[in-house]
Design an enzyme around this catalytic site. Structure first.
Site, short mmCIF file in Angstrom:
data_model
loop_
_atom_site.label_atom_id
_atom_site.label_comp_id
_atom_site.label_asym_id
_atom_site.label_seq_id
_atom_site.Cartn_x
_atom_site.Cartn_y
_atom_site.Cartn_z
N HIS A 208 0.83 -1.32 0.12
CA HIS A 208 0.05 -0.01 -0.12
C HIS A 208 0.55 1.38 0.02
O HIS A 208 1.91 1.32 0.34
CB HIS A 208 -0.94 -0.12 1.08
CG HIS A 208 -0.53 0.28 2.63
ND1 HIS A 208 -0.06 -1.05 3.24
CD2 HIS A 208 0.10 0.98 3.23
CE1 HIS A 208 0.19 -0.84 4.42
NE2 HIS A 208 0.40 0.34 4.65
N HIS B 205 3.71 6.99 3.79
CA HIS B 205 4.72 5.94 3.61
C HIS B 205 4.38 5.08 2.67
O HIS B 205 3.17 5.04 2.25
CB HIS B 205 4.82 5.09 5.00
CG HIS B 205 3.75 4.43 5.49
ND1 HIS B 205 2.62 4.98 6.53
CD2 HIS B 205 3.20 3.12 4.98
CE1 HIS B 205 1.75 4.13 6.68
NE2 HIS B 205 2.16 3.13 5.85
N GLU C 90 7.66 1.01 5.27
CA GLU C 90 6.90 -0.06 6.16
C GLU C 90 7.18 -1.38 5.48
O GLU C 90 7.01 -1.38 4.23
CB GLU C 90 5.42 0.12 6.49
CG GLU C 90 4.86 -0.76 7.08
CD GLU C 90 3.21 -0.66 7.43
OE1 GLU C 90 2.70 0.20 6.71
OE2 GLU C 90 2.53 -1.70 8.17
C1 LIG Z 1 0.59 -0.40 11.38
C2 LIG Z 1 -0.61 -0.29 11.14
C3 LIG Z 1 -0.72 0.54 9.60
C4 LIG Z 1 -0.50 -0.69 8.52
O1 LIG Z 1 -0.20 -0.27 7.50
O2 LIG Z 1 -0.81 -1.77 8.94
C5 LIG Z 1 0.27 1.63 9.50
O3 LIG Z 1 0.81 1.92 8.52
S1 LIG Z 1 0.23 2.68 10.89
C6 LIG Z 1 1.13 4.22 10.24
C7 LIG Z 1 1.46 5.16 11.46
N1 LIG Z 1 2.71 4.56 12.13
C8 LIG Z 1 3.83 4.81 11.90
O4 LIG Z 1 4.20 5.64 11.21
C9 LIG Z 1 4.85 4.22 12.82
C10 LIG Z 1 6.28 4.81 12.28
N2 LIG Z 1 6.30 6.25 12.23
C11 LIG Z 1 7.13 6.86 13.31
O5 LIG Z 1 7.82 6.06 14.25
C12 LIG Z 1 7.25 8.32 13.29
O6 LIG Z 1 6.20 8.89 12.39
C13 LIG Z 1 8.56 8.81 12.67
C14 LIG Z 1 9.51 8.43 13.77
C15 LIG Z 1 9.01 8.34 11.39
C16 LIG Z 1 8.56 10.51 12.61
O7 LIG Z 1 7.99 10.80 13.95
P1 LIG Z 1 7.79 12.23 14.23
O8 LIG Z 1 7.29 13.12 13.05
O9 LIG Z 1 7.40 12.43 15.61
O10 LIG Z 1 9.40 12.62 14.32
P2 LIG Z 1 10.24 13.70 13.88
O11 LIG Z 1 9.27 15.21 13.72
O12 LIG Z 1 11.16 13.97 14.93
O13 LIG Z 1 10.79 13.38 12.16
C17 LIG Z 1 12.20 13.06 12.04
C18 LIG Z 1 12.17 13.55 10.81
O14 LIG Z 1 11.61 12.81 9.93
C19 LIG Z 1 10.66 13.41 9.05
N3 LIG Z 1 9.38 12.64 8.82
C20 LIG Z 1 8.61 12.44 9.91
N4 LIG Z 1 7.44 11.61 9.51
C21 LIG Z 1 8.10 11.45 8.23
C22 LIG Z 1 7.15 10.60 6.91
N5 LIG Z 1 6.05 9.96 7.26
N6 LIG Z 1 7.96 10.81 5.60
C23 LIG Z 1 9.00 11.28 5.63
N7 LIG Z 1 9.74 12.02 6.66
C24 LIG Z 1 9.13 12.09 7.83
C25 LIG Z 1 10.33 14.71 9.83
O15 LIG Z 1 10.05 15.81 8.87
C26 LIG Z 1 11.70 15.02 10.34
O16 LIG Z 1 12.47 15.24 9.25
P3 LIG Z 1 13.36 16.83 9.64
O17 LIG Z 1 14.33 17.01 8.36
O18 LIG Z 1 14.19 16.73 10.94
O19 LIG Z 1 12.27 17.90 9.92
CO CO Z 2 0.80 1.22 6.48
#
Ligand SMILES: CC[C@H](C(=O)O)C(=O)SCCNC(=O)CCNC(=O)[C@H](O)C(C)(C)COP(=O)(O)OP(=O)(O)OC[C@H]1O[C@@H](n2cnc3c(N)ncnc32)[C@H](O)[C@@H]1OP(=O)(O)O
Ligand code: CO
Length: 135
Positions: free
Chosen positions: A7, A79, A130
């Protein structure tokens, strides 16, 4: 190692409105919303012939997508999810090659009832990846 694109996930500020766009103007087959409190999201799947779109809305105070939506208030691609034959072997190979696995490093059960892991976006050209255990 990575296989089918399972996805493409889009984070949205209004899940019902986003689902209506895909069901209405785009004429797609759209699932009912499913709350995933353990993941901090509510999801809707848009079922396509060759993959799915996962529409994501924050659920709860600690949603992992809250930060993303704060930076992207209109929403955006969140993602990509690829299937792998053996998620533990995939994880170990990725770690050995220097990729960061998010969370504890142990797979959690995803929206399809299968083990999933996430890889840090900074390691993959700014794209959150993912991986999901293939059926
Ligand atoms: C699992 C159930 C379902 C499925 O398909 O089965 C799902 O997919 S659930 C989806 C939701 N769950 C997750 O996304 C879990 C993994 N994600 C995470 O752990 C966080 O979202 C994380 C660590 C990727 C980012 O968290 P957060 O935004 O709070 O941290 P930061 O602000 O410190 O971000 C660090 C840095 O990464 C950039 N960032 C954040 N999210 C994304 C993204 N989706 N794509 C690209 N880049 C991302 C953010 O802008 C920061 O960059 P910087 O240059 O430092 O500003
Ligand atoms: Co997902």
């Amino acid at each position: 190692m990575i296989g089918r694109l399972n996805h493409v996930a889009i984070a949205v500020p209004d899940l019902a409105a986003a689902a209506a766009l895909y069901a209405g103007p785009l004429g797609a087959d759209v699932s009912a919303p499913e709350a995933l409190p353990e993941h901090g999201v509510t999801v809707v799947f848009v079922r396509l012939p060759n993959t799915k779109i996962e529409l994501l809305a924050p659920l709860g105070a600690d949603s992992p997508i809250a930060g993303f939506l704060a930076k992207n208030p209109a929403g955006g691609i969140h993602h990509l999810c690829f299937e792998v034959d053996d998620i533990l072997a995939a994880r170990d190979r990725l770690v050995a090659e220097g990729a960061r696995v998010l969370g504890s490093g142990e797979p959690k059960t995803g929206a399809h009832g299968l083990p999933v892991l996430f890889l840090h976006p900074k390691d993959f050209n700014g794209t959150l990846i993912e991986i999901e255990q293939a059926r």
